[in-house]
Design a protein around this motif. Structure first.
Motif, mmCIF file in Angstrom:
data_model
loop_
_atom_site.group_PDB
_atom_site.id
_atom_site.type_symbol
_atom_site.label_atom_id
_atom_site.label_comp_id
_atom_site.label_asym_id
_atom_site.label_seq_id
_atom_site.Cartn_x
_atom_site.Cartn_y
_atom_site.Cartn_z
ATOM 1 N N HIS A 1 0.795 -1.221 0.000
ATOM 2 C CA HIS A 1 0.000 0.000 0.000
ATOM 3 C C HIS A 1 0.831 1.276 0.000
ATOM 4 N N SER A 2 2.123 1.183 0.282
ATOM 5 C CA SER A 2 2.940 2.395 0.376
ATOM 6 C C SER A 2 3.190 2.986 -1.003
ATOM 7 N N ARG A 3 3.373 4.317 -1.015
ATOM 8 C CA ARG A 3 3.714 5.018 -2.254
ATOM 9 C C ARG A 3 5.064 5.693 -2.048
ATOM 10 N N ILE A 4 5.993 5.390 -2.943
ATOM 11 C CA ILE A 4 7.366 5.901 -2.834
ATOM 12 C C ILE A 4 7.789 6.409 -4.206
ATOM 13 N N PHE A 5 8.497 7.538 -4.224
ATOM 14 C CA PHE A 5 8.984 8.133 -5.469
ATOM 15 C C PHE A 5 10.457 8.480 -5.249
ATOM 16 N N ALA A 6 11.339 7.808 -5.976
ATOM 17 C CA ALA A 6 12.781 7.968 -5.761
ATOM 18 C C ALA A 6 13.457 8.367 -7.066
ATOM 19 N N PHE A 7 14.306 9.400 -6.985
ATOM 20 C CA PHE A 7 15.004 9.926 -8.151
ATOM 21 C C PHE A 7 16.498 9.990 -7.846
ATOM 22 N N GLU A 8 17.303 9.494 -8.769
ATOM 23 C CA GLU A 8 18.747 9.416 -8.529
ATOM 24 C C GLU A 8 19.381 10.796 -8.399
ATOM 25 N N ASN A 9 18.941 11.726 -9.231
ATOM 26 C CA ASN A 9 19.325 13.142 -9.092
ATOM 27 C C ASN A 9 20.841 13.335 -9.101
ATOM 28 N N ASP A 10 21.512 12.646 -10.013
ATOM 29 C CA ASP A 10 22.959 12.820 -10.202
ATOM 30 C C ASP A 10 23.739 12.654 -8.890
ATOM 31 N N GLY A 11 23.385 11.592 -8.141
ATOM 32 C CA GLY A 11 24.129 11.290 -6.928
ATOM 33 C C GLY A 11 23.593 11.912 -5.660
ATOM 34 N N ASP A 12 22.568 12.755 -5.763
ATOM 35 C CA ASP A 12 21.949 13.369 -4.584
ATOM 36 C C ASP A 12 20.491 12.908 -4.530
ATOM 37 N N PRO A 13 20.248 11.689 -4.040
ATOM 38 C CA PRO A 13 18.907 11.078 -4.156
ATOM 39 C C PRO A 13 17.804 11.943 -3.566
ATOM 40 N N GLN A 14 16.706 12.030 -4.300
ATOM 41 C CA GLN A 14 15.495 12.710 -3.836
ATOM 42 C C GLN A 14 14.412 11.641 -3.716
ATOM 43 N N VAL A 15 13.975 11.383 -2.478
ATOM 44 C CA VAL A 15 13.027 10.299 -2.219
ATOM 45 C C VAL A 15 11.849 10.859 -1.425
ATOM 46 N N TYR A 16 10.640 10.536 -1.870
ATOM 47 C CA TYR A 16 9.420 10.999 -1.222
ATOM 48 C C TYR A 16 8.545 9.802 -0.868
ATOM 49 N N ILE A 17 7.836 9.901 0.243
ATOM 50 C CA ILE A 17 6.786 8.946 0.571
ATOM 51 C C ILE A 17 5.509 9.743 0.839
ATOM 52 N N GLY A 18 4.367 9.096 0.640
ATOM 53 C CA GLY A 18 3.123 9.812 0.896
ATOM 54 C C GLY A 18 1.905 9.032 0.478
ATOM 55 N N SER A 19 0.823 9.758 0.277
ATOM 56 C CA SER A 19 -0.498 9.141 0.133
ATOM 57 C C SER A 19 -0.977 9.004 -1.301
ATOM 58 N N ALA A 20 -0.237 9.515 -2.276
ATOM 59 C CA ALA A 20 -0.796 9.682 -3.625
ATOM 60 C C ALA A 20 -0.412 8.557 -4.571
ATOM 61 N N ASP A 21 -1.400 8.020 -5.263
ATOM 62 C CA ASP A 21 -1.161 7.171 -6.422
ATOM 63 C C ASP A 21 -1.103 8.048 -7.663
ATOM 64 N N MET A 22 -0.643 7.450 -8.758
ATOM 65 C CA MET A 22 -0.529 8.214 -9.997
ATOM 66 C C MET A 22 -1.805 8.052 -10.824
ATOM 67 N N MET A 23 -2.864 8.639 -10.276
ATOM 68 C CA MET A 23 -4.170 8.646 -10.921
ATOM 69 C C MET A 23 -4.660 10.078 -10.988
ATOM 70 N N HIS A 24 -5.551 10.353 -11.928
ATOM 71 C CA HIS A 24 -6.048 11.722 -12.098
ATOM 72 C C HIS A 24 -6.686 12.245 -10.815
ATOM 73 N N ARG A 25 -7.435 11.393 -10.141
ATOM 74 C CA ARG A 25 -8.134 11.860 -8.946
ATOM 75 C C ARG A 25 -7.144 12.250 -7.854
ATOM 76 N N ASN A 26 -6.044 11.490 -7.709
ATOM 77 C CA ASN A 26 -5.066 11.808 -6.677
ATOM 78 C C ASN A 26 -4.302 13.090 -6.986
#
Length: 731
Positions: free
Chosen positions: A630-655
């Motif tokens: 059920h968890s939502r995680i978004f991780a980006f390598e960002n040229d060695g400086d990782p940007q990672v987010y957690i939260g409530s949103a799925d990738m749907m229009h309503r969210n």
């Protein structure tokens, strides 16, 4: 109201106000669907959902899964499919009938999509009942758990069943005649019914009656012990069917069959700022009970005369009739799956108290505030205890005399929620308490209305969010006065609901922090939700509907540019559903630029991976198991400086467009490493999963080349958490 499946246009991405704090540039523009990409680049979302439920069914088919867990997956499949018809199929049919646009992300006529849904759903339901009869039931028999039919019973059994029927069942039954004096009765949604045709021997006249199988009684009636040690059950409808002579004395029973109606139960609320939202919702909930029928399930032995009567009286088409072997409504198998047979279930996982929150003394209460003063804490449920983390946090806040205020969102919670009780205790202790209760949470509306009224009576400030938006974010903020007189924020941002019951079976993350930046972000967000504000200064949050979509698109664009420049570039996403076209197109462009894209999705995925010239660098996996991912995680390598987010949103229009959602950026190296390890294990070839193919089919990958089972992700995570924590455990 715009439908969540409407394709995005440039005008849909325009927003009022500024940008999301440090994340975005003032001149940043939203991406829109890229018409230069192939027109057939999306998979159909409805058919993708059916493939998800097929994966649930494949767990029921798997002999390596413990037997009662397979029974549970059969029940989950049935319950899932019911909700799919009540909401998704109902919505499609309603919009077709009313003439509203019914766009699909694959450019096909909605009528053709519905035809495919009916065909595939019927095939899956036949496969579903075959799994019960051919695979699971024989193994239940071998384990001493018998689901009998009336024909299996001897005279002694039937004599005892007669007594059970007379004493416990007959008084509850209500046969309803259908004739000129008795119009065809209302058939409630998802109720199991018997159609009965009888003949009057004096007049030779044939009559029809409907008999509802009472939902207040157990679906499976346990038979008396016959001394064999077996546990035996008879379905309630089978028992009733063989006592119809007592319900229609003096009549000749000609035919009796089972049937079940699914109705449109998708709530549509036209929100008017001048109208009380609770009153509007209660009126709509009443209307939902009488939604139009959208599916009729019948047993495959039903005669044409009875079927014709049902079709005519219910006003449905023959395409909406599902002819199936008995028994109908296998959601009732939840009763069997709950039998106390530990050896037929998954080995028990006992959640542990997070190491950072463990008290220094045995049997002492955790001091969450002191722990957060030392540093941020990332908890992973259900491996780590909800009771000794989230619940303990709010209960401590309620009784701490130095706490001045508590603010929290409530989307779904349990019927005996200690979370709500903590808020009530805090209000009664004189603290300022704000609860944002989302009373439009589907199928939890009535429960949430009752909680809202209880909270208001206790002195809690209850608000219902913004007109036209559901508040789906999972947030808690505690304001405390420290010994030096300063105020300090203590925050929790999660991916799952504040629900102690589902926290035991839903996989979710939650971040605890005393970071003042997060505290101020949450203060601004709560002010926006409860008052009048358009906030432009979130620093560590990405908040929908204003900034979340553009923040994620900007991060994807950064990875795309890094890949074009030869820098390390990678995107890893874990969600329940991936449908939004603009997000998918951005991922396609990142893949084409050379960035690696790994996606873990539990349910719907409209993205096509591994397609030459489009998505060679995209891999999609799905993990299903004892826990609902059920968890939502978004991780980006960002040229060695990782940007990672957690939260409530799925990738749907309503969210992204019609909900208040919030992601928080992780920044502790240990937390980034934990998320990295989760993605690495999820995508590993040695981990069991389903792999999405370019043609939209999901291929199960759960054994190696030697036939040995691959690692179970959820067991790996549980063992890893236990290994890095002290042995003290908590439920």
């Amino acid at each position: 109201m715009q439908d969540e499946d409407t394709p995005r246009t440039e005008s849909d991405y325009q927003v009022d106000g500024g940008v999301g704090g440090d994340f975005l540039d003032d001149d940043y523009e939203y991406d829109v669907a890229d018409e230069t990409l192939p027109a057939d680049r999306y998979l159909d979302r409805e058919l993708s959902w059916l493939r998800f439920n097929q994966r649930v069914l494949e767990l029921a088919e798997d002999p390596a899964v413990p037997l009662l867990e397979r029974v549970n997956f059969l029940a989950i499949f049935a319950s899932n499919l019911d909700e799919f018809f009540m909401v998704r199929v109902a919505g499609l049919k309603r919009r077709i009938v009313t003439g509203l646009a019914v766009p699909t992300n694959i450019g096909r006529a909605p009528q053709d999509v519905l035809a495919d849904i009916n065909r595939i759903a019927l095939e899956l339901q036949h496969r579903h009942i075959a799994v019960l009869h051919d695979l699971v039931k024989p193994e239940l028999d071998d384990a001493g758990i018998h689901i009998e039919t009336w024909a299996d019973l001897d005279e002694d059994d039937r004599h005892q069943i007669d007594r059970i029927f007379s004493q416990k069942i007959f008084p509850v039954l209500m046969p309803l005649a259908v004739d000129p004096a008795h119009p065809f009765p209302y058939i409630s949604g998802l109720s199991l019914n018997l159609s009965v045709r009888v003949r009057n021997p004096k007049t030779e006249k044939v009559e029809f009656a409907r008999l509802k199988v009472p939902q207040v009684l157990p679906r499976f009636v346990q038979l008396p012990d016959d001394g064999s040690g077996r546990v035996r059950f008879l379905t309630l409808e089978d028992l009733i069917s063989n006592h119809l002579d007592q319900l229609f004395p003096g009549m000749e029973i000609l035919e009796h069959h089972e049937f079940r109606v699914t109705r449109n139960e998708d709530v549509e609320i036209e929100e008017d700022e001048s109208e009380n939202l609770i009153q509007a919702l209660e009126r709509e909930l009443l209307r939902r009970r009488f939604g139009p029928p959208i599916r009729l399930e019948i047993t495959d032995d039903m005669d044409d005369v009875t079927l014709g009567l049902l079709v005519r009286e219910l006003g449905i088409t023959e395409q909406e009739v599902y002819r199936l072997p008995a028994p109908l409504d296998l959601g009732g198998l939840f009763e069997i799956s709950k039998l106390d047979r530990p050896h037929l279930k998954f080995p028990k996982h006992v959640p542990v108290t997070p190491l950072e929150l463990q008290p220094s003394e045995p049997n002492a209460q955790p001091d969450v505030f002191r722990a957060l003063q030392r540093g941020e804490v990332l908890v992973h449920h259900p491996y780590e205890s909800f009771a000794t983390s989230v619940q303990a946090f709010l209960e401590q806040a309620a009784r701490d005399p130095n706490v001045l205020a508590i603010k929290q969102t409530l989307y779904r919670t349990s019927g005996d929620s200690p979370i709500v009780e903590a808020l009530i205790d805090a209000a009664e202790a004189g603290k300022a308490v704000l609860a944002l209760v989302e009373i439009k949470a589907r199928f939890d509306e009535q429960n949430n209305i009752e909680w809202a009224r209880k909270l208001e009576k206790a002195g809690v400030h209850v608000v219902y969010g913004l007109v036209g938006l559901k508040t789906h974010c999972k947030l808690a903020l505690v304001v405390r006065q420290e010994k030096n007189g300063d105020l300090r924020y203590y925050s929790h941002i999660g991916t799952g609901n504040y629900n102690p019951k589902t926290s035991r079976i839903y996989e979710d993350f939650g971040l605890f922090t005393a970071d003042p930046i997060v505290g101020k972000d949450l203060t601004r967000l709560f002010n926006e939700l409860s008052g009048y504000a358009i906030e432009k200064k979130y620093k560590r949050l990405l908040v929908a509907p204003r900034y979340l979509r553009r923040g994620l698109l900007k991060s994807i664009r950064t990875e795309t540019q890094n890949a074009l420049e030869g820098k390390p570039a990678g995107i890893r996403i874990k969600v329940n559903s991936l449908v939004d076209e603009a997000i998918i197109d951005a991922l396609y462009r990142a893949s084409a630029a050379g960035a690696t894209v790994d996606i873990v999705v539990r349910g719907i995925c409209a993205l096509t991976p591994g397609r030459e010239g489009l998505s060679e660098n995209i891999r999609v996996r799905s993990v299903l198991g004892r826990y609902l991912e059920h968890s939502r995680i978004f991780a980006f390598e960002n040229d060695g400086d990782p940007q990672v987010y957690i939260g409530s949103a799925d990738m749907m229009h309503r969210n992204l467009d019609r909900r208040v959602e919030a992601l928080v950026r992780l920044q502790e190296p240990a937390h980034l490493a934990q998320v990295d390890a989760l993605f690495t294990t999820s995508m590993s070839t040695t981990t069991a999963s389903w792999q999405l193919q370019p043609d939209g089919e999901w291929m199960r990958h759960h054994r190696d080349s030697h036939g040995r089972p691959l690692a179970d992700l959820q067991n790996v995570v549980m063992n890893g958490i236990i290994a890095r924590r002290r042995p003290r455990t908590a439920r």
